[in-house]
Every structure is written in C-alpha cells, then in structure tokens.
Design a protein around this motif. Structure first.
Motif, PDB file in Angstrom:
ATOM      1  N   ASN A   2      -2.442  -1.372   9.546  1.00  0.00           N
ATOM      2  CA  ASN A   2      -1.116  -1.557   8.975  1.00  0.00           C
ATOM      3  C   ASN A   2      -1.204  -1.576   7.456  1.00  0.00           C
ATOM      4  N   ILE A   3      -0.441  -0.705   6.802  1.00  0.00           N
ATOM      5  CA  ILE A   3      -0.396  -0.650   5.347  1.00  0.00           C
ATOM      6  C   ILE A   3       0.939  -1.241   4.889  1.00  0.00           C
ATOM      7  N   ILE A   4       0.870  -2.225   3.999  1.00  0.00           N
ATOM      8  CA  ILE A   4       2.068  -2.845   3.441  1.00  0.00           C
ATOM      9  C   ILE A   4       2.468  -2.077   2.183  1.00  0.00           C
ATOM     10  N   VAL A   5       3.736  -1.714   2.084  1.00  0.00           N
ATOM     11  CA  VAL A   5       4.209  -0.922   0.947  1.00  0.00           C
ATOM     12  C   VAL A   5       5.408  -1.601   0.292  1.00  0.00           C
ATOM     13  N   ASP A   6       5.315  -1.780  -1.008  1.00  0.00           N
ATOM     14  CA  ASP A   6       6.410  -2.320  -1.812  1.00  0.00           C
ATOM     15  C   ASP A   6       7.489  -1.241  -1.913  1.00  0.00           C
ATOM     16  N   ALA A   7       8.582  -1.423  -1.180  1.00  0.00           N
ATOM     17  CA  ALA A   7       9.614  -0.384  -1.112  1.00  0.00           C
ATOM     18  C   ALA A   7      10.433  -0.267  -2.385  1.00  0.00           C
ATOM     19  N   PHE A   8      10.328  -1.235  -3.278  1.00  0.00           N
ATOM     20  CA  PHE A   8      11.146  -1.219  -4.493  1.00  0.00           C
ATOM     21  C   PHE A   8      10.313  -1.115  -5.770  1.00  0.00           C
ATOM     22  N   GLY A   9       9.040  -0.736  -5.646  1.00  0.00           N
ATOM     23  CA  GLY A   9       8.205  -0.523  -6.815  1.00  0.00           C
ATOM     24  C   GLY A   9       8.317   0.911  -7.297  1.00  0.00           C
ATOM     25  N   TYR A 304       2.904   9.071  -0.220  1.00  0.00           N
ATOM     26  CA  TYR A 304       2.137   9.444   0.976  1.00  0.00           C
ATOM     27  C   TYR A 304       0.638   9.386   0.673  1.00  0.00           C
ATOM     28  N   ASN A 305       0.250   9.976  -0.451  1.00  0.00           N
ATOM     29  CA  ASN A 305      -1.173  10.001  -0.804  1.00  0.00           C
ATOM     30  C   ASN A 305      -1.702   8.615  -1.153  1.00  0.00           C
ATOM     31  N   ALA A 306      -0.846   7.748  -1.679  1.00  0.00           N
ATOM     32  CA  ALA A 306      -1.265   6.370  -1.955  1.00  0.00           C
ATOM     33  C   ALA A 306      -1.557   5.634  -0.646  1.00  0.00           C
ATOM     34  N   VAL A 307      -0.721   5.859   0.359  1.00  0.00           N
ATOM     35  CA  VAL A 307      -0.965   5.265   1.679  1.00  0.00           C
ATOM     36  C   VAL A 307      -2.239   5.849   2.283  1.00  0.00           C
TER      37      VAL A 307
END
Length: 334
Positions: A2-9, A304-307
C-alpha cells in the motif's frame, strides 16, 4: 503493498495526483491510500470520470502551504494532508509515502512524525540526475545546508543502497563533490569526509568535480545540502537551456525542420532522458520507510512514476539494506 499519497501536494493537485494514482493502480497493481479532503477528492474524480472506488481515502481538512514555516506541519498533525499521510506511514498503515508538497515540511514531518532509521543522523534529499551513460544520485540535494563529515558518509551509504537495489547498479561508484581531484582539496568538511569515505563500506572512487557530473563516471555524488542544491538547480537550468536551444535550431526554416524530422527519434530520446517526470521524484533517504518527494509541478505521469519509485524502494529492500550497512559502521564513522 500500500502506497500512501498526499492528494493535495503540488501545483496540480488533486486532479493530476488522482490521475497518476489511477495509472498506478492499473499498471502496478499496488494499493493506494489518498490523504486529503474526502469530498473534494471524490468530486474531482467524478467530474473527470476517474474511478477511485478501489482506493482508500483518509480525510484531512487542510493543506500545508509552501510559504508556511516547515515546522507548521508538527502543529497540524491531525489536519493537513501531508501530516496525516506521514502518521499513517508511522502507524504501519502503508509501506511508503509520496508527496509533491513543501520540501521543507516533508523533511521536518518525515523526521519527527515518521521518524528516521536508527543511527541515521539526518534525512537527506536525493534526486536522480541524467548523465551521458545513465543516472547519478545527488545527495544531499538541499535538505541539510550544514553537514559534518560523518553525515556525508551516511549519505553515501544510503545512496549506494538505492542505486544498487532500485537502479540495478552493482557496487555503485561514489564520488565526493569537490574543487579538485586531490584528496587534500576542499574545506575541512571535504578533507575529513574523504578520509572517512575511504573507510566506509561503499565503493569510494575519490573526488568529483562538478564538470565531471554529466559524464556518467560516478553513480553517487556526495556533498552537503548547500552545494548539492546549487548543483541541482544549475543542472535543471542547463537542461532547460539546451532544450530551448534545440527547439530554436530545428524550427528556424524549411531545412531546419527537414533536418529535425531526420533526427526526431534521437531528439525524443534526449528529451525523455532530461524529463524529470520519468523518474518520479527525489528520495528522502534515511526515513524508517520510503518517502518520495515528487516535483511541485508534477503531472499525472510524474505521480505515477513517483508511486512506481516508492514501490521499487519497498520491493528492493532499500531501507533494510541501509539498516544493515549502518549497523556495521566503525564507531569513528557513526
């Protein structure tokens, strides 16, 4: 995973973040947890026809602004999207974290919320730069303006682990950025770091002058955050300069345009090599779990590439490799 992503960064949040995460779910199969205003995330996804039903959303009321003091993240741990994501990482509710938000806030938040690896003195920002033969990891890219010699050794160890486990480079070559090749060159920082690097469990190949960086003779370039940030910004500026000049050269008339058609494949390859979105972001090395700092202007492809980059860090066991290396360091270097 599971990858957590800051949706507002980042400048293009939340739409480009959501689009990039949709691509990651489809291509990588990794689970995604988005942090941020739940209603706004759902509204943006619905308005753009993006299915996020298979992504978890953890609500956060606010966003930390790039103009705010980085330490503000510690005062709003329950409020902003970045802090909420880092808390989830700390609580083992994710394997890695991605954000395109404030660099300073991410460094402070990762250090004090997600915590550093035991024995690591400072978290370090480590961007990947293109070279004539591949890539080089620059460390530190700007997180630590003032450093001690033993910190540079730890930077080299962490960057070497990444280049080996993620980039597939066996025994990566480490260079110390300096004003000359001789081991007596530089300030006290470089002179002492040179001595320590000779004893460290890395493939230290001596000093590296800035002009040698694009040549690709080194896989890791080590320096303090002040020097590293200057190098990084100059690198980015020269990349933009060359791209602009190429465009001018091949758009100056009929013959120029015909010439461009003949070498278009090579031009596209060069453009791809210089495109920061291909790598995803800079790794914030030294945190207990992988943290990726995506570029502030990242689009869906970059997210995408960061994930993908975060997933590669987990799959490659970068953190575990760093831990083992730090444990074996002689007392004089720790």
């Amino acid at each position: 995973m599971n990858i957590i992503v800051d949706a507002f960064g980042g400048d293009n949040a939340p739409l480009e973040v959501i689009k990039g995460c949709r691509m990651a779910r489809k291509k990588l199969g990794t689970n995604i947890t988005l942090t941020g205003n739940k209603d706004e995330i759902k509204k943006t996804a619905a308005e753009n026809g993006i299915d996020i039903s298979d992504m978890e959303i953890v609500h956060a009321e606010s966003v930390i602004d790039i103009h705010e003091e980085p330490t503000e993240i510690l005062k709003s741990q329950n409020g902003c999207s970045m802090a909420v994501g880092l808390k989830l990482l700390k609580e083992d509710k994710g394997d890695a974290f991605v954000s395109a938000g404030s660099t300073g806030a991410l460094v402070v938040g990762s250090t004090f919320i997600a915590k550093r690896i035991k024995g690591i003195k400072r978290a370090v920002l480590a961007p990947i730069l293109p070279t004539a033969t591949g890539h080089v990891m620059l460390t530190d890219g700007g997180a630590n303006v003032d450093c001690r010699p033993e910190m540079l050794v730890q930077f080299a160890i962490m960057a070497s682990a990444y280049m080996e486990k993620v980039m597939g480079i066996k025994n990566p070559k480490v260079g110390l950025i300096n004003v000359g090749g001789e081991e007596t060159k530089g300030r006290e920082l470089e002179i002492e770091a040179y001595k320590l690097l000779q004893q460290a469990p890395v493939n230290f190949c001596g000093n590296l002058e800035a002009r040698d960086l694009p040549g690709g003779n080194f896989d890791v370039a080590v320096t303090d955050g002040f020097t590293g940030n200057v190098v990084l910004k100059l690198y980015e500026g020269m990349g933009s300069f060359f791209a602009g000049k190429l465009k001018d050269i091949f758009s100056g008339g009929v013959l120029s345009k015909l010439s461009a058609m003949m070498v278009m494949g090579k031009i596209k390859d060069f453009k791809k090599q210089m495109d920061y979105t291909e790598e995803g972001g800079a790794v914030l090395m030294g945190i207990a779990k992988p943290v990726i700092k995506a570029h502030g202007s990242s689009d869906a492809k970059a997210f995408y590439n960061a994930v993908r980059q975060a997933k590669a860090c987990v799959d490659g066991g970068v953190t575990e490799t760093i831990i083992k290396s730090i444990e074996t360091l002689p007392e004089g270097i720790k």
